[in-house]
Design a protein around this motif. Sequence first.
Motif, PDB file in Angstrom:
ATOM      1  N   LEU A 133       0.843  -1.208   0.000  1.00  0.00           N
ATOM      2  CA  LEU A 133       0.000   0.000   0.000  1.00  0.00           C
ATOM      3  C   LEU A 133       0.875   1.254   0.000  1.00  0.00           C
ATOM      4  CD1 LEU A 133      -2.864  -0.770   2.518  1.00  0.00           C
ATOM      5  CD2 LEU A 133      -3.145   0.133   0.214  1.00  0.00           C
ATOM      6  N   ASP A 135       3.836   1.622  -1.156  1.00  0.00           N
ATOM      7  CA  ASP A 135       4.457   1.827  -2.480  1.00  0.00           C
ATOM      8  C   ASP A 135       3.543   2.639  -3.398  1.00  0.00           C
ATOM      9  OD1 ASP A 135       6.667   0.407  -1.780  1.00  0.00           O
ATOM     10  OD2 ASP A 135       6.177  -1.392  -2.945  1.00  0.00           O
ATOM     11  N   TYR A 136       2.244   2.274  -3.378  1.00  0.00           N
ATOM     12  CA  TYR A 136       1.311   3.006  -4.245  1.00  0.00           C
ATOM     13  C   TYR A 136       1.251   4.482  -3.844  1.00  0.00           C
ATOM     14  CZ  TYR A 136      -0.797  -1.403  -6.012  1.00  0.00           C
ATOM     15  OH  TYR A 136      -1.031  -2.618  -6.610  1.00  0.00           O
ATOM     16  N   ILE A 137       1.179   4.715  -2.526  1.00  0.00           N
ATOM     17  CA  ILE A 137       1.022   6.099  -2.055  1.00  0.00           C
ATOM     18  C   ILE A 137       2.300   6.901  -2.329  1.00  0.00           C
ATOM     19  CG2 ILE A 137       0.467   7.550  -0.041  1.00  0.00           C
ATOM     20  CD1 ILE A 137      -1.006   5.106   1.140  1.00  0.00           C
ATOM     21  N   LYS A 139       4.492   6.355  -4.636  1.00  0.00           N
ATOM     22  CA  LYS A 139       4.665   6.595  -6.070  1.00  0.00           C
ATOM     23  C   LYS A 139       3.959   7.907  -6.467  1.00  0.00           C
ATOM     24  CE  LYS A 139       4.223   4.105 -10.368  1.00  0.00           C
ATOM     25  NZ  LYS A 139       3.573   3.011 -11.032  1.00  0.00           N
ATOM     26  N   THR A 140       2.742   8.084  -5.950  1.00  0.00           N
ATOM     27  CA  THR A 140       1.991   9.303  -6.278  1.00  0.00           C
ATOM     28  C   THR A 140       2.607  10.519  -5.605  1.00  0.00           C
ATOM     29  OG1 THR A 140      -0.004   7.992  -6.502  1.00  0.00           O
ATOM     30  CG2 THR A 140      -0.309  10.357  -6.217  1.00  0.00           C
ATOM     31  N   ASN A 246      -4.832   0.568  -5.764  1.00  0.00           N
ATOM     32  CA  ASN A 246      -4.118   1.840  -5.705  1.00  0.00           C
ATOM     33  C   ASN A 246      -5.047   2.860  -5.054  1.00  0.00           C
ATOM     34  OD1 ASN A 246      -2.863   4.252  -6.056  1.00  0.00           O
ATOM     35  ND2 ASN A 246      -2.904   4.228  -8.301  1.00  0.00           N
ATOM     36  N   ASP A 249      -6.108   6.427  -7.236  1.00  0.00           N
ATOM     37  CA  ASP A 249      -6.417   6.251  -8.651  1.00  0.00           C
ATOM     38  C   ASP A 249      -7.096   7.530  -9.170  1.00  0.00           C
ATOM     39  OD1 ASP A 249      -7.583   5.648 -11.055  1.00  0.00           O
ATOM     40  OD2 ASP A 249      -8.814   3.994 -10.313  1.00  0.00           O
ATOM     41  N   GLU A 387      -7.757  -4.929 -10.869  1.00  0.00           N
ATOM     42  CA  GLU A 387      -7.720  -4.160  -9.617  1.00  0.00           C
ATOM     43  C   GLU A 387      -8.140  -4.927  -8.366  1.00  0.00           C
ATOM     44  OE1 GLU A 387      -9.181  -0.157  -9.677  1.00  0.00           O
ATOM     45  OE2 GLU A 387      -9.200  -0.095 -11.857  1.00  0.00           O
ATOM     46  N   TYR A 407      -0.005  -9.829  -8.584  1.00  0.00           N
ATOM     47  CA  TYR A 407       0.825  -8.666  -8.239  1.00  0.00           C
ATOM     48  C   TYR A 407       2.096  -8.652  -9.097  1.00  0.00           C
ATOM     49  CZ  TYR A 407       3.265  -5.228  -5.347  1.00  0.00           C
ATOM     50  OH  TYR A 407       3.933  -4.108  -4.901  1.00  0.00           O
ATOM     51  N   VAL A 411       1.916  -5.545 -11.405  1.00  0.00           N
ATOM     52  CA  VAL A 411       2.607  -4.423 -10.763  1.00  0.00           C
ATOM     53  C   VAL A 411       4.118  -4.548 -10.957  1.00  0.00           C
ATOM     54  CG1 VAL A 411       2.946  -3.137  -8.612  1.00  0.00           C
ATOM     55  CG2 VAL A 411       0.752  -4.235  -9.064  1.00  0.00           C
TER      56      VAL A 411
END
Length: 414
Positions: A133, A135-137, A139-140, A246, A249, A387, A407, A411
Amino acid sequence: MEDRLERARELLKKYNQEHLLHFYSELTDAQRADLLNQILNINFEEILYLFEKSKEDILKSTEEIEPIKYTVKADLTPFKLKQYFNTGVKAIKSGKVGVITLAGGQGTRLGVNGPKGAFCLDVIPKKSLFEILCDYIKKTSDKYNIQIPWYIMTSTNNHFDTIKFFEQNNYFDYDSNNLYFFVQDNLPVINVEKKLVLSEIYKINFASNGNGNLFYALKKSNLIKTMEQKKLEWLFVGGVDNVLLNPLDPVFIGYTISSKCQIGSKTLFKSIPSDTSWVFARKSGKPSIVDCELFSDELSRITDNKGNYLYREMNMLAHLFSLDAIKKMSTIKLPYHRAFRKNPFVNSEGMKQVPDEPNIYKFEQFVFDAFSFFDNIALLRINDDEEFAPIKSFNGPHNPEIAAQKYKELVLNK
Ligand code: UTP
């Protein structure tokens, strides 16, 4: 102590729970004090009321059910997609969006010790659900060079272990000033004989009271104020166990904002009509998720005149709430549902026993019960192949092996 013991005895007698003091004479002073404290703080009236009341939960007829509007992401034109994407990015870039992760569950079906978010996916190198989780945050936040507040709801059972896990992992290189851990409430579990259960001879078995406690827990921990101070306008609310989720999104965020709704939710298409999963519908005119156990097949086959199914949108625990919606919900008490679960207990000989079958009821509030306090909700059906890969148990369809495979494919190797 004597006075407290007397009061506890009276209470237990009144509510027919005297077995909770069965091992009292064998306890140390500290254990005695602990147990009495637990007993004197339980609202027995409430828990026994919930036990009776929640039996009536199941919806009895289709009469009050109507279809609800949804959009299929795959049907959006490239123009619309771009428009939603841009709206979402604008909100994210201007620091209006935060993330809430619901991590207070017990993960009983998975059955591993410790917080479920610490469970590691078998990829190289191994990654915990929390790291995925994060990683997704990250990245943004790196892409737009912004700080994104991340709120993590824990329960009394896993709060300290969760914080420790983050500390040990150096917060996965996320700025710890933007991380907020807050604890939800819990309630005693109860067995089929309407008795509370001991998890140790001096400990009553409590379970977290469902992810719908989110709103109250946020208020109680004063975090709604900090959200206001940060000028957040939207909060993504998601679970801890879907490795393809993600939280940021842009298309979903932009779609919800453009719809002018205060809440939005991603949905999954129910491909098997006889599946008893709950579906989105309007109940008494309000957006809801309904338990269609009694008439699932019939409902699932109804289409509009263009052939679109009316009752096939399932919940995947991926929602967007405006901060105003969260504030409103923090003043409302959500109903309780009950779940029948397997839970270790102390038997009458004082021995810990692990049951083979479900043996206790626990009472839970659900986030999605908040929907009916609004007139509309923005529903976006996504492609579950892209997703949705949650981890629920080792043997069922939502298992760690499939999640790891998806994954890697979607990903890591992308
Ligand atoms: P589930 O209902 O799948 O529960 O929660 P769970 O704890 O993961 O697993 P089981 O049912 O005990 O096997 C969906 C999401 O809601 C959170 C969970 O942590 C998960 O992210 N949740 C659940 C809470 O935050 N609090 C709760 O009291 C229950």
